[in-house]
Design an enzyme around this catalytic site. Structure first.
Site, mmCIF file in Angstrom:
data_model
loop_
_atom_site.group_PDB
_atom_site.id
_atom_site.type_symbol
_atom_site.label_atom_id
_atom_site.label_comp_id
_atom_site.label_asym_id
_atom_site.label_seq_id
_atom_site.Cartn_x
_atom_site.Cartn_y
_atom_site.Cartn_z
ATOM 1 N N HIS A 68 37.647 36.163 35.039
ATOM 2 C CA HIS A 68 37.711 37.693 35.342
ATOM 3 C C HIS A 68 36.585 38.400 34.462
ATOM 4 O O HIS A 68 36.644 39.592 34.502
ATOM 5 C CB HIS A 68 39.085 38.023 34.638
ATOM 6 C CG HIS A 68 39.501 39.396 35.062
ATOM 7 N ND1 HIS A 68 39.701 40.524 34.283
ATOM 8 C CD2 HIS A 68 39.744 40.031 36.428
ATOM 9 C CE1 HIS A 68 40.059 41.529 35.124
ATOM 10 N NE2 HIS A 68 40.020 41.160 36.377
ATOM 11 N N LYS A 115 33.293 40.159 33.578
ATOM 12 C CA LYS A 115 32.322 40.780 34.495
ATOM 13 C C LYS A 115 30.991 41.025 33.533
ATOM 14 O O LYS A 115 30.772 41.936 32.826
ATOM 15 C CB LYS A 115 32.925 42.285 35.013
ATOM 16 C CG LYS A 115 34.130 42.215 35.567
ATOM 17 C CD LYS A 115 34.784 41.184 36.288
ATOM 18 C CE LYS A 115 36.237 41.092 36.770
ATOM 19 N NZ LYS A 115 36.855 42.535 37.001
ATOM 20 N N ASP A 144 16.968 39.455 33.041
ATOM 21 C CA ASP A 144 16.133 39.135 32.155
ATOM 22 C C ASP A 144 16.466 39.436 30.790
ATOM 23 O O ASP A 144 17.435 38.685 30.307
ATOM 24 C CB ASP A 144 14.696 40.054 32.261
ATOM 25 C CG ASP A 144 13.854 39.599 33.351
ATOM 26 O OD1 ASP A 144 13.932 38.347 33.851
ATOM 27 O OD2 ASP A 144 12.947 40.058 33.930
#
Length: 553
Positions: A217, A219, A224
């Site tokens: 889950h 995110k 870079d």
């Protein structure tokens, strides 16, 4: 006195370590929790007493005295650096985003500009035209990296959940296969499979419902040396009309390195997508659902905790060299030598929760923050799925700070209008909300703990996190932002990551305050009349089933 307070929580920790005694440990653990909560109502706990039962053995359990020489020492949350790496940054490098469209456009621009790495961790990648735009951006960046006039060593790493990413004939895997086939040396796609879904259970639970057992889950979207932390997935609604939260950390190389290493570590214990749409484990790694579960979880714990501890040690060493070295370099000399980064006025703490691997840092820090919020402090807490753990509910009801909790009205719940059993999930959340509201009212705490429902026609609500305003302050000094929803799934089933941002910058505090106000402005206060509205009557079967299934959504 301190020993008396600490005793119940240490029972739970010690019993949990006894082999072959899970029943006794669970029973006495619950008793010690209850004793601890009763004592907490009579006296405040030290943060370290609360943290003791939750920490992995690899996490230090002793706090050094505050460092009076360091600029970090002026903020009261420096104890978090005893658990996770602390990254000092300038607030000028932190930008709070406000809309799905802004999030989407920023990601596309960052992908196109990337020269070294793109790392993306999400629950899934959707299959619509907007998601295809993202894939096209990745393809353009990879093509550019091969051109003779501007060659680069660009690497793309994508981490998704296996069950969610494999749902349907057209899915996250089929969206990414062309990249994997065309750029096999530059693209990695990892699919995390929970070790809890195995054997007969894996064979019997149908597609979609198998996702209730456990998920990847996290995110994180990294380009870079810049990172976006969010609760948003890579799907069209999250780019258009599904409200979430997003923070962009621009040119923060140490933070970016940490999250790149974290995603790589989770990727190493995940299944690797192949160009022919098959999957295989990394050589030498235990299979997540075919191999021994205990061995797999032990290996995964070691891999992830190795990243956390290595970064924490690295940052502590940097901290010591900067502020305590014998040859302390004056700021002017550092600038003359080329280090022109502004002095830090903001600190980033990555908080990881992976209960299947016995990593419970986010839980520990969140509980401590809720416990230590003093009278007069204000906590604004938001979740798209209001299903707080019992521990979090007890803390909200039993501590002294003021709480304003923002949750989704049924109409903006992501499951509203869904077919089949899933269509009853918004009603289950209404039932949970009503039970909590009754608990608040029965304690006469309606003025201290307030519920508000987010309402916005044509939109859904997925924002999660909190903002902490210290007593007497009109601006927040701390926020939590990332993937956790404060529910049972986030704490016990899924892999989660968020960051605590602590800042002394009034400009950044103002950004966070405006973000909070913008979300709460679209809400209505919950009252007894709320549950008398049309559509709020919960069917009996939903009330009966909710206690049995609330730990799965």
């Amino acid at each position: 006195m301190a020993a008396a307070v600490a005793r119940p929580v240490f029972w739970r920790r010690l019993l949990g370590l006894l082999p072959g005694r899970p029943g006794l440990a669970a029973l006495l653990g619950r008793l010690s929790d209850r004793l601890g909560r009763n004592r907490d109502r009579r006296r405040r706990r030290s943060p370290w007493l609360l943290l003791a039962p939750l920490l992995s053995p690899a996490v230090p359990q002793a706090s050094p005295p505050p460092c009076c020489l360091c600029p970090e020492g002026v903020h009261r949350f420096q104890w978090i650096r005893n658990l996770v790496p602390e990254f000092g940054v300038s607030s000028s490098h932190v930008r709070v985003l406000s809309s799905p469209a802004e999030f989407f456009e920023l990601m596309k621009g960052q992908i196109k500009a990337a020269r070294r790495r793109v790392v993306m961790a999400s629950l899934y990648l959707g299959t619509g035209p907007l998601e295809q735009e993202l894939v096209d951006c990745l393809e353009i960046a990879l093509e550019r990296s091969l051109r003779a006039e501007s060659p680069s060593d660009l690497r793309v790493s994508v981490l998704l959940d296996f069950t969610r990413g494999s749902r349907g004939r057209k899915n996250s895997r089929t969206m990414l296969l062309p990249l994997l086939q065309r750029f096999p040396e530059q693209v990695r796609v990892s699919l995390f499979h929970t070790p809890s879904l195995r054997g007969l259970l894996r064979l019997l639970i149908p597609e979609r419902f198998n996702e209730t057992i456990g998920l990847q889950h996290i995110k994180v979207y990294l380009f870079d040396s810049s990172v976006i932390l969010s609760g948003a997935n890579l799907s069209d609604s999250y780019f258009t009309n599904r409200q979430d939260r997003y923070v962009f950390l621009r040119d923060c190389p140490e933070v970016a390195d940490f999250f790149a290493e974290l995603v790589e570590a989770v990727g190493d214990v995940s299944l690797q997508l192949q160009a022919d749409d098959t999957v295989r484990v990394v050589e030498g790694m235990v299979h997540p659902y075919k191999g021994d579960r205990a061995a797999y979880c032990k290996a995964a714990n070691a891999r992830v905790m190795g990243v956390i501890e290595a970064a924490r040690t690295r940052q502590q060493r940097l901290h010591a060299q900067t502020f305590h070295g014998d040859a302390l370099v004056p700021r002017e000399d550092a600038a003359a030598a080329g280090d022109r980064r502004p002095a830090p006025d903001t600190w980033i703490y990555p908080l990881i929760q992976m209960k299947p691997f016995e990593i419970r840092i986010d839980e520990a820090v969140t509980e401590t923050l809720l416990t230590e919020a003093e009278r007069g402090a204000r906590v604004f807490l938001t979740t798209g799925y209001f299903n707080l753990t019992q521990a979090y509910m007890d803390l909200v009801l039993g501590t002294r700070a003021e709480y304003q909790i923002l949750l989704a009205s049924p109409e903006v719940n992501g499951f509203f209008g869904a077919k089949g059993v899933a269509g009853a999930i918004p009603a289950a959340y209404v039932h949970i909300e009503r039970q909590f509201f009754r608990a608040v009212c029965s304690r006469g705490q309606q003025e201290r703990v307030r519920l508000q429902e987010y309402r916005r026609r044509g939109w859904t609500f997925h924002a999660k996190g909190l903002w902490l305003y210290l007593a007497g302050s009109s601006l927040p000094c701390l926020t939590l932002i990332g993937s956790p929803n404060f529910g049972y799934r986030s704490v016990h089933r899924d892999l989660e990551a968020q960051i605590a941002i602590v800042t002394e910058s009034q400009a950044l505090q103002q950004q966070l305050h405006q973000e909070q106000e913008q979300l709460y402005r679209r809400s209505g206060m919950v009252s007894p009349a709320t549950f008398e509205q049309p559509g709020r009557q919960v069917q009996l079967w939903v009330k009966m089933v909710t206690p049995l299934i609330k730990n799965f959504f």
